[in-house]
Design an enzyme around this catalytic site. Structure first.
Site, short mmCIF file in Angstrom:
data_model
loop_
_atom_site.label_atom_id
_atom_site.label_comp_id
_atom_site.label_asym_id
_atom_site.label_seq_id
_atom_site.Cartn_x
_atom_site.Cartn_y
_atom_site.Cartn_z
N ASP A 301 -2.66 1.98 7.87
CA ASP A 301 -1.90 2.98 7.11
C ASP A 301 -2.24 4.35 7.66
O ASP A 301 -3.17 4.96 7.22
CB ASP A 301 -2.30 2.92 5.63
N GLU A 333 1.87 12.80 4.70
CA GLU A 333 2.54 11.72 3.96
C GLU A 333 1.70 11.35 2.77
O GLU A 333 2.20 11.13 1.67
CB GLU A 333 2.72 10.50 4.87
N ASP A 362 5.53 2.18 8.24
CA ASP A 362 4.30 2.56 7.57
C ASP A 362 3.58 1.28 7.22
O ASP A 362 4.00 0.59 6.31
CB ASP A 362 4.66 3.32 6.29
N HIS A 460 -6.24 2.42 1.88
CA HIS A 460 -6.85 3.70 1.53
C HIS A 460 -8.38 3.62 1.44
O HIS A 460 -8.99 4.34 0.64
CB HIS A 460 -6.25 4.26 0.24
C1 LIG Z 1 2.39 4.85 8.39
O1 LIG Z 1 3.68 5.39 8.48
C2 LIG Z 1 4.44 5.19 7.33
C3 LIG Z 1 5.79 5.69 7.57
O2 LIG Z 1 5.78 7.05 7.75
C4 LIG Z 1 3.76 5.87 6.17
O3 LIG Z 1 4.44 5.62 5.00
C5 LIG Z 1 2.36 5.37 6.03
O4 LIG Z 1 1.72 6.05 5.04
C6 LIG Z 1 1.66 5.54 7.30
N1 LIG Z 1 0.32 5.02 7.26
C7 LIG Z 1 -0.70 5.63 7.90
C8 LIG Z 1 -2.02 4.99 7.86
O5 LIG Z 1 -0.60 6.67 8.53
#
Ligand SMILES: *[C@@H]1O[C@H](CO)[C@@H](O)[C@H](O)[C@H]1NC(C)=O
Ligand SMILES: *[C@@H]1O[C@H](CO)[C@@H](O)[C@H](O)[C@H]1NC(C)=O
Ligand SMILES: *[C@@H]1O[C@H](CO)[C@@H](O)[C@H](O)[C@H]1NC(C)=O
Ligand SMILES: *[C@@H]1O[C@H](CO)[C@@H](O)[C@H](O)[C@H]1NC(C)=O
Ligand SMILES: *[C@@H]1O[C@H](CO)[C@@H](O)[C@H](O)[C@H]1NC(C)=O
Ligand SMILES: *[C@@H]1O[C@H](CO)[C@@H](O)[C@H](O)[C@H]1NC(C)=O
Ligand SMILES: *[C@@H]1O[C@H](CO)[C@@H](O)[C@H](O)[C@H]1NC(C)=O
Length: 532
Positions: A301, A333, A362, A460
Site C-alpha cells: 500500500d 492519498e 492501489d 498500514h
Molecule cells: C497504492 O495506490 C493506490 C492508488 O492510488 C492507493 O489507493 C493506495 O493507497 C496506494 N498504496 C500505497 C502503499 O501507496
C-alpha cells in the site's frame, strides 16, 4: 488505500454534495467553450490522427508489451522503495517525509532516465499530516494492543474507570452520566467515530476507547480533520468485548492511556508523466499513490501500485501510441486522496473531459490476496461509474479469463485516488487485491490463503514491506495493466465517448446506466486489432 471510517454506513465520507456542485459549476461555465472547440470531435472513435513522432517506434501491441513485464523488475522497484523508506529514521514514506521526498525523486529520475518519451511535472501540494504517534493503553493493570486515530487529539490519563456506553454510542442517551470524569468504552459501527466521541465528550468523558466490530485488528481510522474532541484510542473486537463483559458483570476496571501524535503542515509533490506523442484529446490516464502511512514503508500500500504502473511506463517507452498516455504518482492519498483531488481541482473541465479513462492501482500484491477488478458496472455492489467504467472492467475480466483466473468485482467506493476522478465524471477502472476486508471461504478455495483473515494483515503497519508481498498477483496484475494500456493506447474503438461535462456530476453512489449498446463481454472490438 485510505483509511475508511467503517462506522459509516456509506463507504465514501467526503462532502459529495459540495463536490458535485463544484463539478456542475465547472461544467456549465466551460460547456460552451468545449462545444465551440468540438467536444464530439475530441471524443470520437474515428481513425486516430497520427501525431508527429520523431522517433520511429513501432505501434504498441498487446502481447509484446505484456511480455516485457517481469516480476524481477517489479520486485526491484519495490525493494528500491523499501530501501528509500528504511534509509530514513522514520522508516516510512508518509507525505512530507524524507522517505516520500526520496520516492518522488526516484520516480522522477526513473522516468527522465527513459529519454524524452515523457514530460515529467511535479505538482506541489501542502496539507496537514501526522508524522509520528505513540500510543499505550492498559486496563486492570494489563497492557492492550491499541492504535491512535488520524486527527485524534493528544491525551494522557491514569487510573480512570472504564464505563460502558450502550448500543454503539450513536445517540446521546446511549452514554450514561457515569462517564463524567471517566473513560467511555464504545463499540464500532452505525455512525461516525466523531459522533460517538462527541456524545461521550458531551457527558464529560475524559477519553474514549472504541473497539472493532470485526476481527480485523485494532479499530483505527480517521476523524477527517483537526478537531477539539476528546482523545481516543482503538482496541480489537475481542479485547473490547471482554472488557465490556467484565464491566457489565459489575467489575470496576481502571485504565491508563497515552495518545500522542505530531501533526504538521507538510509539502510534497504529485509526479505526473505525460507521453509526448499520442492524441492529447483522448488521454489514457494511470495513477497510483506514492505515499505511505507513518507506521510503515507502504510497500503493498501502495508501493505495489506505484511499481506496477512505473514498470508499465518503462515498457511503453519503446512504442508509439495513438492515445496520449499519462501516469501519475499521487501524494497524500493516505491523508484523504488529497494529491489526486488537488490535481482534479486544479484541472479545467475541458482537460478533464479529454481523459477517456482513469485507471487506479492501489495494493495489487496483498499477502492474503484475491483478484479484484473495480465493479465499474455495479453488478456486484450496485455502485457503478460513468459509462466506460464497465467496458474497462470487462477488458480486465477478459485478460484474467483468458488465463483461467477467477476475478471478483471490487467495491467501487472511491476509497482511493480514483474517487475525485469519479466525482468529475471520468470513467474509472483498476485492480485491487484487498486491504482490511476479510477473505471469504470461497476466495480461499480459489486463491489459497486464509479465510476469515484480512487480505493484507500488514495493512498500514510496519510489516507492509517487501518480505510480505504476494508475488503471483503482483506480476499478473502488472501484466493486466500492460494489456489494458496496449489496448487503449492503440485504439478506443468500442469505448464510449465521454458524456458532456455538465451531465457527469451524477453522484456516483447512484447506478449509472450501462454504456448504451455495449454488450457485457468481448465488447471492446479490440481483439481483432491485436496483431500477434
Ligand atoms: C497504492 O495506490 C493506490 C492508488 O492510488 C492507493 O489507493 C493506495 O493507497 C496506494 N498504496 C500505497 C502503499 O501507496
Ligand atoms: C500533540 O502534541 C505534539 C507535541 O507536543 C504537538 O506537536 C501536536 O500538535 C499535538 N497534537 C494535537 C492534535 O494537538
Ligand atoms: C477541492 O475542492 C473542494 C471544493 O472547493 C474543496 O472542498 C477541497 O478541499 C479541495 N481539495 C483539495 C485537496 O484542495
Ligand atoms: C483453461 O481451461 C480450459 C478448460 O479447462 C483449458 O482447455 C485451457 O487450456 C486452459 N487455459 C489456460 C491458459 O490454462
Ligand atoms: C519486514 O517486516 C517483517 C515483519 O515485520 C520484519 O520481520 C522484517 O525484518 C522487515 N524487513 C526489513 C528489511 O526490515
Ligand atoms: C446540460 O445537459 C442537459 C442534458 O443532460 C442539456 O439539456 C443542457 O442543455 C446542458 N447544458 C449545457 C449548458 O450544456
Ligand atoms: C441500486 O441502487 C439504486 C440507486 O441508488 C437503487 O434505486 C436500487 O434499489 C439499488 N438496487 C439494489 C439491487 O440494491
Amino acid at each position: 488505500m485510505h483509511w475508511i471510517d467503517r462506522s459509516r454506513s456509506l463507504p465514501w465520507n467526503r462532502s459529495l454534495s459540495t463536490r458535485s456542485v463544484l463539478v456542475v459549476m465547472k461544467g456549465i461555465s466551460s460547456a460552451m467553450a468545449i462545444t465551440a472547440t468540438g467536444m464530439l470531435a475530441l471524443n470520437s472513435n474515428a481513425e486516430p490522427v497520427h501525431y508527429p513522432s520523431k522517433c520511429k517506434l513501432p505501434l504498441v501491441k498487446d502481447k509484446p508489451l505484456v511480455n516485457t513485464i517481469h516480476l524481477k523488475d517489479l520486485m526491484k522497484c519495490a525493494q528500491d522503495l523499501e530501501d528509500i523508506a528504511y534509509a530514513t529514521t522514520a522508516r516510512n514514506r508518509v507525505h512530507g517525509s524524507e522517505g516520500h521526498k526520496g520516492t518522488v525523486q526516484y520516480l522522477k529520475d526513473t522516468i527522465e532516465g527513459l529519454g524524452d518519451y515523457y514530460k515529467v511535472e511535479l505538482q506541489e501540494f501542502t496539507t496537514e499530516v501526522t508524522l509520528a504517534s505513540a500510543n499505550e493503553f492498559s486496563a486492570g493493570g494489563v497492557a492492550f494492543d491499541t492504535d491512535s486515530f488520524e486527527f485524534g487529539n493528544n491525551g494522557t490519563w491514569t487510573d480512570l474507570p472504564l464505563v460502558n456506553v450502550a448500543n454503539l454510542g450513536c445517540e446521546p442517551e446511549d452514554v450514561p452520566d457515569s462517564v463524567a470524569g471517566n473513560v467511555a468504552l464504545i463499540g464500532r459501527g452505525d455512525c461516525t467515530f466523531v459522533q460517538k466521541i462527541e456524545n461521550a465528550g458531551a457527558k464529560g468523558a475524559v477519553a474514549a476507547m472504541i473497539y472493532n466490530n470485526l476481527d480485523a485488528g485494532v479499530a483505527a481510522g480517521t476523524l477527517g480533520g483537526v478537531n477539539d474532541l476528546i482523545p481516543l484510542g482503538g482496541l480489537t473486537r475481542a479485547d473490547g468485548l471482554a472488557l465490556a463483559e467484565r464491566i457489565e458483570a459489575g467489575e470496576m476496571i481502571t485504565s491508563s492511556g497515552t495518545y500522542w501524535a505530531y501533526v504538521t503542515q507538510a509539502t510534497s509533490h504529485n509526479v505526473i508523466a505525460t507521453s509526448k506523442y499520442g492524441d492529447p484529446d483522448n488521454v489514457l490516464f494511470l495513477g497510483a499513490h506514492s505515499d505511505s502511512v507513518d507506521k510503515g514503508p507502504g510497500i503493498n500500500d501502495n508501493g505495489s501500485g506505484s511499481c506496477g504502473i512505473l514498470t508499465v511506463a518503462k515498457a511503453l517507452a519503446k512504442y508509439r501510441t495513438n492515445a496520449q498516455v499519462k501516469f501519475a504518482w499521487w501524494t497524500a492519498e493516505e491523508e484523504g486522496l488529497l494529491g489526486a483531488e488537488h490535481f482534479v481541482n486544479t484541472s479545467t473541465a475541458e482537460d478533464l473531459s479529454k481523459i477517456r479513462l482513469y485507471l487506479n492501482f492501489d495494493m495489487i500484491a496483498s499477502p492474503n490476496y484475491y483478484l479484484g477488478i473495480y465493479d465499474g458496472d455495479g453488478s456486484r455492489y450496485n455502485l457503478s461509474g460513468p459509462p466506460g467504467s464497465d467496458v474497462a472492467e470487462y477488458l480486465f475480466e477478459d485478460f484474467f479469463a483468458a488465463r483461467n483466473l477467477t476475478t471478483f468485482g471490487a467495491e467501487f467506493n472511491g476509497r482511493s485516488d480514483y474517487g475525485p476522478f469519479l466525482d468529475a465524471g471520468v470513467p474509472c477502472s483498476g485492480l485491487d487485491t484487498g486491504a482490511d476486508g476479510i477473505k471469504t471461504e470461497e476466495e480461499a478455495a480459489i486463491y489459497g490463503g486464509i479465510a476469515g483473515e484480512t487480505y493484507d494483515q500488514n495493512y498500514h503497519s510496519a510489516a507492509d514491506n517487501v518480505t510480505n508481498l504476494a508475488l503471483f498477483p503482483f506480476e499478473i496484475n502488472a501484466k493486466a495493466i500492460a494489456h489494458v494500456v496496449a489496448t487503449y493506447a492503440r485504439s478506443w474503438e468500442g469505448f464510449p465517448a465521454r458524456l458532456p461535462p455538465n451531465s457527469t456530476a451524477v453522484a456516483r453512489r447512484h447506478l449509472h446506466p450501462r454504456s448504451s449498446g455495449v454488450p457485457k463481454r468481448h465488447s471492446c472490438g479490440v481483439n481483432e486489432l491485436l496483431e500477434y
